[in-house]
Enzyme design. Structure first.
Site, PDB file in Angstrom:
ATOM      1  N   LYS A  94       0.807  -1.225   0.000  1.00 31.79           N
ATOM      2  CA  LYS A  94       0.000   0.000   0.000  1.00 31.79           C
ATOM      3  C   LYS A  94       0.842   1.279   0.000  1.00 31.79           C
ATOM      4  CE  LYS A  94      -4.442  -1.336   1.977  1.00 31.79           C
ATOM      5  NZ  LYS A  94      -5.415  -1.117   3.044  1.00 31.79           N
ATOM      6  N   ASP A 130     -10.298   3.350   1.320  1.00 31.86           N
ATOM      7  CA  ASP A 130     -10.519   2.967   2.724  1.00 31.86           C
ATOM      8  C   ASP A 130     -11.065   4.151   3.526  1.00 31.86           C
ATOM      9  OD1 ASP A 130      -9.719   0.314   2.594  1.00 31.86           O
ATOM     10  OD2 ASP A 130      -7.628   0.765   3.056  1.00 31.86           O
TER      11      ASP A 130
HETATM   12  P1  NAP Z   1      -0.811  -2.936  10.109  1.00 33.73           P
HETATM   13  O1  NAP Z   1      -0.410  -1.892   9.139  1.00 33.73           O
HETATM   14  O2  NAP Z   1       0.080  -4.098  10.328  1.00 33.73           O
HETATM   15  O3  NAP Z   1      -1.058  -2.191  11.516  1.00 33.73           O
HETATM   16  C1  NAP Z   1      -1.438  -2.899  12.669  1.00 33.73           C
HETATM   17  C2  NAP Z   1      -1.264  -2.045  13.909  1.00 33.73           C
HETATM   18  O4  NAP Z   1      -1.619  -2.856  15.036  1.00 33.73           O
HETATM   19  C3  NAP Z   1       0.172  -1.568  14.156  1.00 33.73           C
HETATM   20  O5  NAP Z   1       0.151  -0.357  14.854  1.00 33.73           O
HETATM   21  C4  NAP Z   1       0.717  -2.680  15.033  1.00 33.73           C
HETATM   22  O6  NAP Z   1       1.808  -2.297  15.837  1.00 33.73           O
HETATM   23  C5  NAP Z   1      -0.482  -2.936  15.919  1.00 33.73           C
HETATM   24  N1  NAP Z   1      -0.401  -4.243  16.547  1.00 33.73           N
HETATM   25  C6  NAP Z   1      -0.167  -5.436  15.940  1.00 33.73           C
HETATM   26  N2  NAP Z   1      -0.145  -6.407  16.864  1.00 33.73           N
HETATM   27  C7  NAP Z   1      -0.347  -5.810  18.067  1.00 33.73           C
HETATM   28  C8  NAP Z   1      -0.407  -6.286  19.396  1.00 33.73           C
HETATM   29  N3  NAP Z   1      -0.235  -7.582  19.693  1.00 33.73           N
HETATM   30  N4  NAP Z   1      -0.647  -5.401  20.396  1.00 33.73           N
HETATM   31  C9  NAP Z   1      -0.800  -4.095  20.112  1.00 33.73           C
HETATM   32  N5  NAP Z   1      -0.737  -3.572  18.867  1.00 33.73           N
HETATM   33  C10 NAP Z   1      -0.519  -4.433  17.862  1.00 33.73           C
HETATM   34  O7  NAP Z   1      -2.223  -3.564   9.723  1.00 33.73           O
HETATM   35  P2  NAP Z   1      -3.461  -2.791   9.046  1.00 33.73           P
HETATM   36  O8  NAP Z   1      -3.366  -2.833   7.576  1.00 33.73           O
HETATM   37  O9  NAP Z   1      -3.631  -1.468   9.714  1.00 33.73           O
HETATM   38  O10 NAP Z   1      -4.671  -3.790   9.421  1.00 33.73           O
HETATM   39  C11 NAP Z   1      -5.080  -3.894  10.767  1.00 33.73           C
HETATM   40  C12 NAP Z   1      -6.399  -4.673  10.856  1.00 33.73           C
HETATM   41  O11 NAP Z   1      -7.419  -3.971  10.182  1.00 33.73           O
HETATM   42  C13 NAP Z   1      -6.339  -6.062  10.225  1.00 33.73           C
HETATM   43  O12 NAP Z   1      -7.064  -6.930  11.055  1.00 33.73           O
HETATM   44  C14 NAP Z   1      -7.044  -5.874   8.898  1.00 33.73           C
HETATM   45  O13 NAP Z   1      -7.672  -7.071   8.447  1.00 33.73           O
HETATM   46  C15 NAP Z   1      -8.088  -4.829   9.268  1.00 33.73           C
HETATM   47  N6  NAP Z   1      -8.527  -4.029   8.116  1.00 33.73           N
HETATM   48  C16 NAP Z   1      -9.859  -4.000   7.824  1.00 33.73           C
HETATM   49  C17 NAP Z   1     -10.316  -3.223   6.779  1.00 33.73           C
HETATM   50  C18 NAP Z   1     -11.794  -3.196   6.449  1.00 33.73           C
HETATM   51  O14 NAP Z   1     -12.156  -2.788   5.337  1.00 33.73           O
HETATM   52  N7  NAP Z   1     -12.650  -3.577   7.390  1.00 33.73           N
HETATM   53  C19 NAP Z   1      -9.413  -2.455   6.018  1.00 33.73           C
HETATM   54  C20 NAP Z   1      -8.054  -2.483   6.356  1.00 33.73           C
HETATM   55  C21 NAP Z   1      -7.618  -3.278   7.419  1.00 33.73           C
HETATM   56  P3  NAP Z   1       3.326  -2.648  15.360  1.00 33.73           P
HETATM   57  O15 NAP Z   1       3.585  -1.781  14.171  1.00 33.73           O
HETATM   58  O16 NAP Z   1       4.124  -2.328  16.569  1.00 33.73           O
HETATM   59  O17 NAP Z   1       3.339  -4.108  15.001  1.00 33.73           O
END
Ligand code: NAP
Length: 313
Positions: A94, A130
């Site tokens: 992305k 998004d």
């Molecule tokens: P990402 O870029 O990997 O970001 C995840 C965030 O969560 C980061 O800040 C990460 O911290 C934190 N995190 C991960 N594991 C953690 C833990 N054990 N404790 C505390 N914080 C934690 O992922 P993303 O793209 O934002 O996606 C996140 C979620 O949103 C996923 O489940 C995805 O499926 C969902 N999503 C849904 C939609 C929708 O249309 N509904 C769209 C996009 C995403 P670190 O950087 O320190 O690891």
């Protein structure tokens, strides 16, 4: 007919998915890794059928580890030449894809992330649906439950990764104050720096019980949004919210996770008598908006929802 196609060889012109292009149809797809659990092929199959359009939606799972040369660049060049009509982009591309495109929409540029690419006058334009997808769905949910998008405007966002960029941008653009809570404080701070001029009430804080407790004792939070992956596979049953802190009364809880439909966090909210929603509505809306960019037609959100609910439940 929609077909999923794997993308494992460097010569993308030889890929079955590309050869499968319907003669008068749209050639759409998704690039990212891994893609095996993606619901996008079902969503776009429903959108094409509902709109009475021919087309294919192919998967291009480009493993970052095995990339030799720049296969993402090659795929984009194929789109530039007119073979592919539209692409969705997901993790881990992305942000990486931005400098490879010819133009960015203002939203893609502000969030620093692209989830949709369309072609205009031979140029590739990066967009981010998004943001609007989240805005449409959270607004609809808040209004359904009596909270006011225009007046109840203090949000706590958990996690500061890619999706948090879209969520925070949507909220601050609409005038909400945002507390951004992440396990790495510097990540939250750096995300907010890019939006600093948009709102006066933006604060980063650690995702820790003491900090959350201090916030809730001082502020009345209207909305909590989970953008961490805690609650989905392989972390089913986990929650980013510390068990020792009760969820604040009256708050609406929005979890971006949609599979499982009720995460541990959403369940805790429901048990506490709070209202909440999962991220399925956002998923549908961002996909429908991408489809509109590619085809100029607005598909039925209901048909798209039915297409994925039958698989989820
Ligand atoms: P990402 O870029 O990997 O970001 C995840 C965030 O969560 C980061 O800040 C990460 O911290 C934190 N995190 C991960 N594991 C953690 C833990 N054990 N404790 C505390 N914080 C934690 O992922 P993303 O793209 O934002 O996606 C996140 C979620 O949103 C996923 O489940 C995805 O499926 C969902 N999503 C849904 C939609 C929708 O249309 N509904 C769209 C996009 C995403 P670190 O950087 O320190 O690891």
């Amino acid at each position: 007919m929609i077909q999923g196609a794997s993308f494992s060889r460097p010569d993308i012109h030889a890929e079955p998915g590309l050869q499968a292009r319907a003669s008068n149809g749209f050639n759409l797809g998704l690039v990212g890794y891994p893609l095996s659990h993606s619901l996008s092929p079902r969503l776009h199959a429903a959108a094409l059928a509902d709109s009475g359009l021919e087309g294919v939606y192919n998967l291009y799972p480009l493993s970052p580890e095995s990339v030799e040369g720049d296969r993402l660049q090659t795929l984009l060049q194929t789109m530039r030449s007119g073979v592919i009509d539209g692409l969705n982009v997901t993790i881990p591309y992305k942000q990486v894809v931005l400098p490879m495109l010819d133009e960015l929409t203002s939203v893609a540029s502000a969030t620093g992330a692209v989830n949709t690419i369309y072609r205009r006058n031979g140029k590739l334009v990066g967009d981010n649906t998004d943001v609007e997808g989240f805005t449409v769905d959270i607004r609809r949910n808040l209004e359904k439950t009596g909270l006011n998008w225009e007046n109840d405007r203090l949000a706590l966002v958990l996690g500061a990764g890619g999706s948090a960029r879209a969520v925070v941008y949507a909220l601050v653009t609409a005038g909400w104050g945002v507390y951004l809570s992440a396990r790495r404080l510097e990540q939250a701070q750096s995300l907010l720096e890019s939006y600093a001029s948009k709102s006066i009430s933006l604060s980063a804080m650690p995702l820790e019980a003491s900090a959350l407790q201090a916030l809730l004792s001082e502020k009345s939070i209207n909305l909590i949004v989970n953008t961490t992956p805690l609650g989905m596979a392989p972390w089913e049953g986990a929650s980013p919210w510390p068990v020792q802190i009760p969820l604040p009364p009256g708050v609406f809880l929005y979890d971006l996770i949609y599979n499982p439909p009720e995460t541990a966090l959403l369940k805790a909210a429901h048990v506490a008598g709070l209202r909440g929603a999962n991220g399925l509505g956002m998923l549908i809306e961002q996909a429908a908006l991408a489809f509109e960019r590619w085809t100029g037609q607005a598909p039925s959100r209901q048909s798209m929802t039915q297409a994925v609910q039958s698989r989820q439940l």
